[in-house]
Write a protein that holds these residues in place. Structure first.
Motif, PDB file in Angstrom:
ATOM      1  N   GLY A  23       0.854  -1.189   0.000  1.00  0.00           N
ATOM      2  CA  GLY A  23       0.000   0.000   0.000  1.00  0.00           C
ATOM      3  C   GLY A  23       0.881   1.227   0.000  1.00  0.00           C
ATOM      4  O   GLY A  23       2.095   1.136  -0.213  1.00  0.00           O
ATOM      5  N   ASP A  47      -2.025   9.219   2.354  1.00  0.00           N
ATOM      6  CA  ASP A  47      -2.492   7.835   2.456  1.00  0.00           C
ATOM      7  C   ASP A  47      -2.045   7.182   3.775  1.00  0.00           C
ATOM      8  O   ASP A  47      -1.048   7.590   4.378  1.00  0.00           O
ATOM      9  CB  ASP A  47      -2.038   6.975   1.265  1.00  0.00           C
ATOM     10  CG  ASP A  47      -2.777   7.352  -0.019  1.00  0.00           C
ATOM     11  OD1 ASP A  47      -3.938   7.798   0.072  1.00  0.00           O
ATOM     12  OD2 ASP A  47      -2.192   7.189  -1.105  1.00  0.00           O
ATOM     13  N   GLY A 107      -2.070   3.551   4.162  1.00  0.00           N
ATOM     14  CA  GLY A 107      -1.668   2.159   4.004  1.00  0.00           C
ATOM     15  C   GLY A 107      -2.717   1.176   4.486  1.00  0.00           C
ATOM     16  O   GLY A 107      -3.769   1.557   5.021  1.00  0.00           O
ATOM     17  N   PRO A 108      -2.423  -0.130   4.326  1.00  0.00           N
ATOM     18  CA  PRO A 108      -3.322  -1.165   4.848  1.00  0.00           C
ATOM     19  C   PRO A 108      -3.047  -1.389   6.339  1.00  0.00           C
ATOM     20  O   PRO A 108      -1.977  -1.044   6.835  1.00  0.00           O
ATOM     21  CB  PRO A 108      -2.909  -2.393   4.032  1.00  0.00           C
ATOM     22  CG  PRO A 108      -1.444  -2.174   3.769  1.00  0.00           C
ATOM     23  CD  PRO A 108      -1.257  -0.674   3.633  1.00  0.00           C
ATOM     24  N   ASP A 129      -5.838  -0.328   0.622  1.00  0.00           N
ATOM     25  CA  ASP A 129      -4.392  -0.245   0.829  1.00  0.00           C
ATOM     26  C   ASP A 129      -3.910   1.207   0.963  1.00  0.00           C
ATOM     27  O   ASP A 129      -2.728   1.459   1.170  1.00  0.00           O
ATOM     28  CB  ASP A 129      -3.622  -0.968  -0.291  1.00  0.00           C
ATOM     29  CG  ASP A 129      -3.926  -0.424  -1.677  1.00  0.00           C
ATOM     30  OD1 ASP A 129      -5.078  -0.012  -1.924  1.00  0.00           O
ATOM     31  OD2 ASP A 129      -3.004  -0.408  -2.515  1.00  0.00           O
ATOM     32  N   HIS A 130      -4.860   2.136   0.862  1.00  0.00           N
ATOM     33  CA  HIS A 130      -4.535   3.558   1.040  1.00  0.00           C
ATOM     34  C   HIS A 130      -5.311   4.183   2.199  1.00  0.00           C
ATOM     35  O   HIS A 130      -4.870   5.176   2.750  1.00  0.00           O
ATOM     36  CB  HIS A 130      -4.819   4.336  -0.256  1.00  0.00           C
ATOM     37  CG  HIS A 130      -3.958   3.886  -1.389  1.00  0.00           C
ATOM     38  ND1 HIS A 130      -2.922   4.629  -1.891  1.00  0.00           N
ATOM     39  CD2 HIS A 130      -3.954   2.719  -2.095  1.00  0.00           C
ATOM     40  CE1 HIS A 130      -2.319   3.960  -2.861  1.00  0.00           C
ATOM     41  NE2 HIS A 130      -2.936   2.789  -3.004  1.00  0.00           N
TER      42      HIS A 130
END
Ligand SMILES: [Zn+2]
Length: 286
Positions: A38, A54, A56-57, A87-88
């Motif tokens: 991610g 973002d 991430g996961p 994943d963001h």
């Protein structure tokens, strides 16, 4: 395309950076966090503004931020969600819980799934300023005094024939400039979005890129050759998880980097990558 309107929130953000009491070092720092498969990217401007692009996961972004920020800092000036894929956005639930966020930027045109809608509701519930970035309204922030400019805009192909299920294609693009240094973060923007960017009046944002966070974890859906030739980055970074099920980074993209003479780094091999610039030179921090 309609002209992009921009608004500047320089003074407010500059002040907030000082309020948060984080001593600025007059350098721009960009951490490409190792959050697995991610994106999670943290920016600190020379005057101390903090921007998370973002989450991430999972919640890996929390430990990454925790080891980067001083323990007394519980505020983030700006959070950008490039596009509503897990994943963001997954890590941003905890971010909104644990940090006082000044502004939360999201793309207007994307299809939001039920979970990402929950995130937006949470942002609203926490009284965070939620800004929808559209093709008509981009956001430009000048970090006061140090002339560090952060621009967030959207370039995807939004014509009649647009595939509305293409969530990657509506990714926000973040451009960070400080002096002669220029970094470009393209989320998971697809090659057709890259082409739209090259045709837009923001085309100049693609020139003279020093560091490119390559699109979509270096999938073959991004990093088109004409885009890479125009950007001509000194360094491309693939934000990827080890042994991910998507096969990212795709071999053909790494071969394209090689063919164009572009250096690249992968977070699954390097871990978190910290880029630093004084506005003239830039380097990778050890
Ligand atoms: Zn992604």
């Amino acid at each position: 395309m309609k002209p992009v309107l921009m608004f500047t929130i320089a003074t407010i953000l500059c002040l907030s950076g000082l309020w948060f009491g984080w001593r600025a070092d007059t350098q721009l720092h960009i951490w490409i966090f190792d959050v697995g498969q991610g994106d999670g990217i943290f920016i600190r401007t020379p005057s101390g503004l903090t921007i998370l692009v973002d989450g991430g996961p999972g919640d890996a972004v929390l430990s990454e931020l925790g080891s980067t920020l001083p323990p007394w800092v519980h505020e983030l000036d700006v959070v950008v969600l490039t596009h509503p894929h897990a994943d963001h956005y997954e890590g941003l639930f905890e971010i909104v819980d644990r940090y006082e966020v000044g502004m939360f930027l999201v793309p207007e045109v994307c299809e939001y799934d039920s979970v990402s809608q929950e995130l937006l509701e949470k942002v609203n519930f926490e009284n965070v300023k939620l800004v929808y970035v559209s093709q008509e309204v981009g956001v430009s922030m000048v970090s006061g005094g140090d002339l560090c400019v952060l621009s967030v805009s959207i370039y995807g192909d939004f014509g009649e024939s647009r595939d509305r299920s293409d969530v990657n294609g509506c990714s926000l693009v973040v451009s960070v400039e400080y002096g002669t240094f220029h970094a470009l973060l393209t989320g998971d923007l697809t090659q057709s979005g890259e082409e739209s960017l090259l045709k837009s009046e923001w085309r100049s944002n693609v020139r003279a890129v020093d560091v490119l966070k390559a699109g979509h974890h270096c999938s073959h859906t991004s990093s088109g050759e004409s885009f890479l030739r125009m950007a001509s980055p000194e360094l491309a970074i693939c934000s990827v998880g080890a042994d991910n099920s998507f096969g990212h980074p795709h071999k053909e993209i790494l071969e394209r980097f090689d063919a164009l003479g572009l250096e690249y780094l992968r977070t699954d091999e390097w871990g978190t990558i910290e880029i630093v610039s004084d506005g003239n030179e830039w380097w990778i921090e050890d």
